[in-house]
Design an enzyme around this catalytic site. Structure first.
Site, short mmCIF file in Angstrom:
data_model
loop_
_atom_site.label_atom_id
_atom_site.label_comp_id
_atom_site.label_asym_id
_atom_site.label_seq_id
_atom_site.Cartn_x
_atom_site.Cartn_y
_atom_site.Cartn_z
N GLN A 1 -4.99 -1.23 9.28
CA GLN A 1 -4.80 -2.58 8.76
C GLN A 1 -5.42 -3.61 9.71
OE1 GLN A 1 -3.61 -3.23 5.76
NE2 GLN A 1 -3.61 -5.45 5.96
N ASP B 1 -11.10 2.70 3.30
CA ASP B 1 -11.26 1.25 3.32
C ASP B 1 -12.72 0.85 3.07
OD1 ASP B 1 -9.45 -0.78 3.54
OD2 ASP B 1 -9.52 -0.92 5.72
N LYS C 1 0.84 -1.21 0.00
CA LYS C 1 0.00 0.00 0.00
C LYS C 1 0.87 1.25 0.00
CE LYS C 1 -3.82 -2.51 2.05
NZ LYS C 1 -4.58 -2.92 3.22
N1 GUN Z 1 -6.25 -6.85 5.82
C1 GUN Z 1 -6.28 -7.59 4.68
N2 GUN Z 1 -6.86 -6.87 3.67
C2 GUN Z 1 -7.20 -5.69 4.19
C3 GUN Z 1 -7.84 -4.51 3.64
O1 GUN Z 1 -8.22 -4.45 2.48
N3 GUN Z 1 -8.02 -3.48 4.51
C4 GUN Z 1 -7.62 -3.55 5.80
N4 GUN Z 1 -7.85 -2.50 6.56
N5 GUN Z 1 -7.04 -4.61 6.33
C5 GUN Z 1 -6.83 -5.66 5.53
#
Ligand code: GUN
Length: 296
Positions: A98, A121, A54
């Site tokens: 996350q 998100d 990311k």
């Molecule tokens: N953990 C695995 N995929 C994601 C995601 O798309 N967003 C978040 N916040 N955590 C994750």
């Protein structure tokens, strides 16, 4: 039949280029570069890798990535205070916490504490609520990434399509079920307690697996001509990365299939970049606190 590949890397690169152009336009208007705060609590290796992707994507697109790396023993109260400070910071346009969070933190409470206007998100009850009503504001990233992938490569009329999703998680299964219902697909949502999973797979014109169990869906379960999307990323004992679906055998049954890696993963990240750019654009517009005519 040998399936064609739903290439997430190629499309995600294209989306990142488009987002980068959008960022340049903002800068030319004298506006702030979009800023994404990525909050990571603890040392889970998989989460660290996702977060690295990311942050790398932010660098590619020209989005400022603010790293908020916190120790495993961060308390819920401390995390709520950090979220509250990020909500109040007008130089931060998007906040991503996350998941999963450590056991001692109630993740629903954290998700709900994020300003819905910064919820890139798409997991806040406000955003999931509007998705349920069929008028999404911020789409959740993996579900939107999958929808974008399908729309790009296929001329698919979703109406009446028999879709089976293997996942009822908040990150994938629930938002994806809503996305598919919004385009009038007929959706089965399966999970660990589903009886006769094979039957649901066999009947699916569109199969999306996000169970996190290596190759649990056997290739010969796939309906001939089905579209197959594999969200799983599982490591075999020898270190090999595989999805939730037996790829080689499924490829002989399906019409289209995502590879692992290189399918859904990059699309999730690209959707996050789109959402962050959008959050930055929305922050520059005057808007009512809730969704209304001024929303863009
Ligand atoms: N953990 C695995 N995929 C994601 C995601 O798309 N967003 C978040 N916040 N955590 C994750």
């Amino acid at each position: 039949m040998t399936a064609q590949i739903l290439d997430g890397v190629a499309l995600a690169n294209q989306m990142q280029t488009e987002a980068a152009n959008g960022v340049q336009l903002l800068l030319q208007q004298g506006l702030l570069a979009p800023t994404l705060a990525v909050v990571l609590v603890g040392n889970d290796p998989a989460s660290q890798l996702y977060v690295k992707h990311k942050r790398q994507a932010c660098a590619n697109v020209g989005i400022i990535s603010r790293a908020v790396d916190l120790p495993e023993n961060t308390s819920e109260t401390e995390l709520l205070q950090i979220i509250s400070a990020l909500n109040a910071d007008t130089t931060v346009h998007g906040i991503l916490v996350q998941l999963p969070l450590p056991q001692h933190i109630n993740s629903n409470k954290i998700i709900a504490a994020v300003d819905p206007n910064k919820d890139v998100d798409g997991l806040h009850p406000y955003n999931l609520g509007w998705l349920t009503l069929g008028e999404p504001v911020f789409h959740s990233c993996t579900a939107h990434g999958i929808m974008t992938l399908l729309r790009h490569y296929l001329d698919l009329e979703f109406k009446g399509v028999a879709a089976t999703i293997i996942s009822h998680s908040i990150l994938v299964g629930k938002p994806l079920a809503l996305e598919l219902l919004n385009v009038n697909a007929t959706v089965n949502v399966c999970h660990a307690f589903t009886k006769n999973l094979k039957t649901y797979v066999e009947n699916a014109d569109l199969l999306i697996a996000a169970a996190g169990v290596a190759e649990m869906v056997k290739g010969d379960w796939i309906k001939p001509g089905a579209i197959v999307v594999d969200v799983g990323t599982n490591h075999l004992p020898d270190g090999k990365l595989v999805g939730d679906i037996e790829f080689i055998a499924a490829k002989e049954q399906a019409s289209w299939i995502t590879p692992v890696p290189g399918g859904v993963g990059p699309m999730t990240v690209a959707a996050l970049m789109q959402n962050t750019l959008r959050a930055a654009k929305r922050a520059t517009a005057t808007r009512a606190p809730a969704r209304g005519a001024t929303d863009i």
